[in-house]
Write an enzyme that holds these catalytic residues in place. Structure first.
Site, PDB file in Angstrom:
ATOM      1  N   GLY A  12       0.789  -1.240   0.000  1.00  0.00           N
ATOM      2  CA  GLY A  12       0.000   0.000   0.000  1.00  0.00           C
ATOM      3  C   GLY A  12       0.811   1.274   0.000  1.00  0.00           C
ATOM      4  O   GLY A  12       0.316   2.328   0.417  1.00  0.00           O
ATOM      5  N   SER A  13       2.058   1.237  -0.511  1.00  0.00           N
ATOM      6  CA  SER A  13       2.825   2.494  -0.514  1.00  0.00           C
ATOM      7  C   SER A  13       2.242   3.490  -1.513  1.00  0.00           C
ATOM      8  O   SER A  13       2.306   4.702  -1.292  1.00  0.00           O
ATOM      9  CB  SER A  13       4.307   2.234  -0.789  1.00  0.00           C
ATOM     10  OG  SER A  13       4.519   1.833  -2.115  1.00  0.00           O
ATOM     11  N   ASN A  14       1.671   3.000  -2.600  1.00  0.00           N
ATOM     12  CA  ASN A  14       1.013   3.926  -3.536  1.00  0.00           C
ATOM     13  C   ASN A  14      -0.265   4.503  -2.929  1.00  0.00           C
ATOM     14  O   ASN A  14      -0.586   5.673  -3.143  1.00  0.00           O
ATOM     15  CB  ASN A  14       0.725   3.228  -4.869  1.00  0.00           C
ATOM     16  CG  ASN A  14       1.953   3.203  -5.762  1.00  0.00           C
ATOM     17  OD1 ASN A  14       2.371   4.229  -6.287  1.00  0.00           O
ATOM     18  ND2 ASN A  14       2.552   2.022  -5.913  1.00  0.00           N
ATOM     19  N   ILE A  92      -6.854  -9.475 -12.233  1.00  0.00           N
ATOM     20  CA  ILE A  92      -7.348  -8.951 -13.499  1.00  0.00           C
ATOM     21  C   ILE A  92      -8.852  -8.764 -13.378  1.00  0.00           C
ATOM     22  O   ILE A  92      -9.557  -9.660 -12.899  1.00  0.00           O
ATOM     23  CB  ILE A  92      -6.989  -9.917 -14.636  1.00  0.00           C
ATOM     24  CG1 ILE A  92      -5.466  -9.990 -14.761  1.00  0.00           C
ATOM     25  CG2 ILE A  92      -7.627  -9.479 -15.945  1.00  0.00           C
ATOM     26  CD1 ILE A  92      -4.980 -11.240 -15.433  1.00  0.00           C
ATOM     27  N   LEU A  93      -9.330  -7.602 -13.779  1.00  0.00           N
ATOM     28  CA  LEU A  93     -10.765  -7.319 -13.679  1.00  0.00           C
ATOM     29  C   LEU A  93     -11.432  -7.626 -15.016  1.00  0.00           C
ATOM     30  O   LEU A  93     -10.876  -7.371 -16.087  1.00  0.00           O
ATOM     31  CB  LEU A  93     -10.971  -5.859 -13.288  1.00  0.00           C
ATOM     32  CG  LEU A  93     -10.464  -5.535 -11.869  1.00  0.00           C
ATOM     33  CD1 LEU A  93     -10.398  -4.025 -11.657  1.00  0.00           C
ATOM     34  CD2 LEU A  93     -11.343  -6.192 -10.810  1.00  0.00           C
ATOM     35  N   ASN A 107      -4.654   2.181 -13.299  1.00  0.00           N
ATOM     36  CA  ASN A 107      -3.706   1.252 -12.675  1.00  0.00           C
ATOM     37  C   ASN A 107      -2.303   1.828 -12.764  1.00  0.00           C
ATOM     38  O   ASN A 107      -1.962   2.511 -13.725  1.00  0.00           O
ATOM     39  CB  ASN A 107      -3.755  -0.095 -13.421  1.00  0.00           C
ATOM     40  CG  ASN A 107      -2.804  -1.129 -12.846  1.00  0.00           C
ATOM     41  OD1 ASN A 107      -2.735  -1.321 -11.629  1.00  0.00           O
ATOM     42  ND2 ASN A 107      -2.053  -1.809 -13.716  1.00  0.00           N
ATOM     43  N   HIS A 109       1.621   0.633 -13.063  1.00  0.00           N
ATOM     44  CA  HIS A 109       2.404  -0.559 -13.387  1.00  0.00           C
ATOM     45  C   HIS A 109       3.883  -0.178 -13.461  1.00  0.00           C
ATOM     46  O   HIS A 109       4.231   0.830 -14.076  1.00  0.00           O
ATOM     47  CB  HIS A 109       1.945  -1.176 -14.706  1.00  0.00           C
ATOM     48  CG  HIS A 109       2.655  -2.463 -15.002  1.00  0.00           C
ATOM     49  ND1 HIS A 109       2.416  -3.627 -14.304  1.00  0.00           N
ATOM     50  CD2 HIS A 109       3.642  -2.757 -15.878  1.00  0.00           C
ATOM     51  CE1 HIS A 109       3.217  -4.581 -14.742  1.00  0.00           C
ATOM     52  NE2 HIS A 109       3.974  -4.077 -15.698  1.00  0.00           N
ATOM     53  N   SER A 136       4.167   3.388 -15.397  1.00  0.00           N
ATOM     54  CA  SER A 136       3.074   3.914 -16.216  1.00  0.00           C
ATOM     55  C   SER A 136       1.798   3.952 -15.401  1.00  0.00           C
ATOM     56  O   SER A 136       1.537   3.036 -14.611  1.00  0.00           O
ATOM     57  CB  SER A 136       2.803   2.979 -17.412  1.00  0.00           C
ATOM     58  OG  SER A 136       3.985   2.658 -18.116  1.00  0.00           O
ATOM     59  N   ASP A 145      -2.324  -5.053 -17.964  1.00  0.00           N
ATOM     60  CA  ASP A 145      -1.380  -3.931 -17.964  1.00  0.00           C
ATOM     61  C   ASP A 145      -1.170  -3.376 -19.372  1.00  0.00           C
ATOM     62  O   ASP A 145      -0.048  -2.992 -19.739  1.00  0.00           O
ATOM     63  CB  ASP A 145      -0.017  -4.356 -17.361  1.00  0.00           C
ATOM     64  CG  ASP A 145      -0.158  -4.884 -15.942  1.00  0.00           C
ATOM     65  OD1 ASP A 145      -0.920  -4.297 -15.160  1.00  0.00           O
ATOM     66  OD2 ASP A 145       0.483  -5.901 -15.625  1.00  0.00           O
ATOM     67  N   GLU A 174       6.573   6.148  -9.064  1.00  0.00           N
ATOM     68  CA  GLU A 174       5.177   5.699  -8.915  1.00  0.00           C
ATOM     69  C   GLU A 174       4.438   6.612  -7.952  1.00  0.00           C
ATOM     70  O   GLU A 174       3.292   6.996  -8.177  1.00  0.00           O
ATOM     71  CB  GLU A 174       5.135   4.257  -8.384  1.00  0.00           C
ATOM     72  CG  GLU A 174       5.703   3.222  -9.328  1.00  0.00           C
ATOM     73  CD  GLU A 174       5.454   1.807  -8.822  1.00  0.00           C
ATOM     74  OE1 GLU A 174       4.369   1.528  -8.295  1.00  0.00           O
ATOM     75  OE2 GLU A 174       6.370   0.968  -8.962  1.00  0.00           O
TER      76      GLU A 174
HETATM   77  C1  GAR Z   1       3.860  -1.354  -7.182  1.00  0.00           C
HETATM   78  O1  GAR Z   1       5.198  -1.410  -7.585  1.00  0.00           O
HETATM   79  C2  GAR Z   1       2.944  -1.400  -8.373  1.00  0.00           C
HETATM   80  O2  GAR Z   1       3.430  -0.696  -9.483  1.00  0.00           O
HETATM   81  C3  GAR Z   1       2.885  -2.877  -8.659  1.00  0.00           C
HETATM   82  O3  GAR Z   1       2.804  -3.460  -7.377  1.00  0.00           O
HETATM   83  C4  GAR Z   1       3.469  -2.631  -6.437  1.00  0.00           C
HETATM   84  C5  GAR Z   1       2.530  -2.333  -5.294  1.00  0.00           C
HETATM   85  O4  GAR Z   1       3.207  -1.633  -4.271  1.00  0.00           O
HETATM   86  N1  GAR Z   1       1.767  -3.226  -9.483  1.00  0.00           N
HETATM   87  C6  GAR Z   1       1.810  -4.140 -10.454  1.00  0.00           C
HETATM   88  O5  GAR Z   1       2.788  -4.810 -10.695  1.00  0.00           O
HETATM   89  C7  GAR Z   1       0.524  -4.292 -11.248  1.00  0.00           C
HETATM   90  N2  GAR Z   1       0.701  -5.199 -12.335  1.00  0.00           N
HETATM   91  P1  GAR Z   1       2.396  -0.896  -3.136  1.00  0.00           P
HETATM   92  O6  GAR Z   1       1.405  -1.920  -2.557  1.00  0.00           O
HETATM   93  O7  GAR Z   1       3.432  -0.495  -2.129  1.00  0.00           O
HETATM   94  O8  GAR Z   1       1.683   0.289  -3.730  1.00  0.00           O
END
Ligand code: GAR
Length: 216
Positions: A12-14, A92-93, A107, A109, A136, A145, A174
């Site tokens: 969940g850092s994003n 995948i939705l 999303n 990626h 992206s 993706d 990101e």
């Molecule tokens: C992130 O690096 C995101 O880009 C990736 O998962 C990680 C989640 O980190 N997503 C994918 O690879 C989607 N295909 P987070 O939980 O710390 O946000």
């Protein structure tokens, strides 16, 4: 005000970057609900700390994907969500889900798509020997993706990079491009024309991020 729903599976850092953007007044949106398909996701702890409503919806509690997605749609609609943000949501939705939020599911990626779609994009970039990769934010469609790109950031790959060091360097971008995109939606500036997406009034032609960041 834009009301977003965030779907997560892990750290969940994003999600945290979006929360911080809202708290700093850089994003004019609020988070209606965070949904996790993983009860152990650290993202849920972040929700508790910030008093954000969260819900765990488990795939195994439903006989099929349709039932699982119906429940997610139900919760998102109940919370009045009008933009769905996938922030490390590792599923995948289906077209059924997407039909409820046309061009309103985004999303993040960790590659310059269409390179290195799917899992472990950063490891694939290291193993391939790429010299530039990145991240992206795109509109989600039925591909994995592969939907229309909104913004991308270029990140160099260094000779001694591991999956971990590269992931960390990409992650810093990101945490900027995802919150910025949410704000572009909040401002009503994202225009989708088939595969081509434009942010009205944004500055194009800049590196390492195109279009250029404004608030992040
Ligand atoms: C992130 O690096 C995101 O880009 C990736 O998962 C990680 C989640 O980190 N997503 C994918 O690879 C989607 N295909 P987070 O939980 O710390 O946000």
């Amino acid at each position: 005000m834009l009301r977003i729903g965030v779907l997560v599976s892990g750290r969940g850092s994003n999600l945290q970057a979006i929360i911080d953007g809202i708290d700093a007044g850089k994003i004019s949106a609020d988070i209606g609900v965070v949904i996790s398909d993983n009860p152990k996701a650290y993202a849920l702890e972040r929700c508790r700390r910030h008093r954000i409503k969260s819900k765990v919806i488990l795939r195994e509690d439903f006989p099929n994907r349709r039932g699982f997605e119906e429940e997610i749609v139900r919760v998102l609609k109940e919370e009045g969500v009008d933009l769905v943000v996938l922030a490390g949501f590792m599923r995948i939705l289906s077209p059924f889900f997407l039909s409820h939020f046309p061009d309103r599911v985004i999303n993040i990626h960790p590659s310059l798509i269409p390179a290195f779609q799917g899992l472990s994009a950063q490891r694939k970039a290291v193993e391939f020997g790429s010299k530039i990769t990145g991240c992206s934010v795109h509109i989600v469609d039925e591909s994995v993706d592969g939907g229309p790109v909104i913004v991308q950031a270029a990140v160099p790959v260094l000779p001694d990079d591991t999956e971990e060091t590269l992931s960390e360097r990409i992650l810093r971008f990101e945490h900027r491009i995802l919150p910025q995109t949410v704000q572009w939606f909040a401002e009503g500036r994202v225009k989708v024309e088939g595969r081509r997406v434009f942010v009205e009034g944004a500055r194009y032609g800049t590196l390492p991020v195109n279009p250029d960041l404004e608030k992040f």
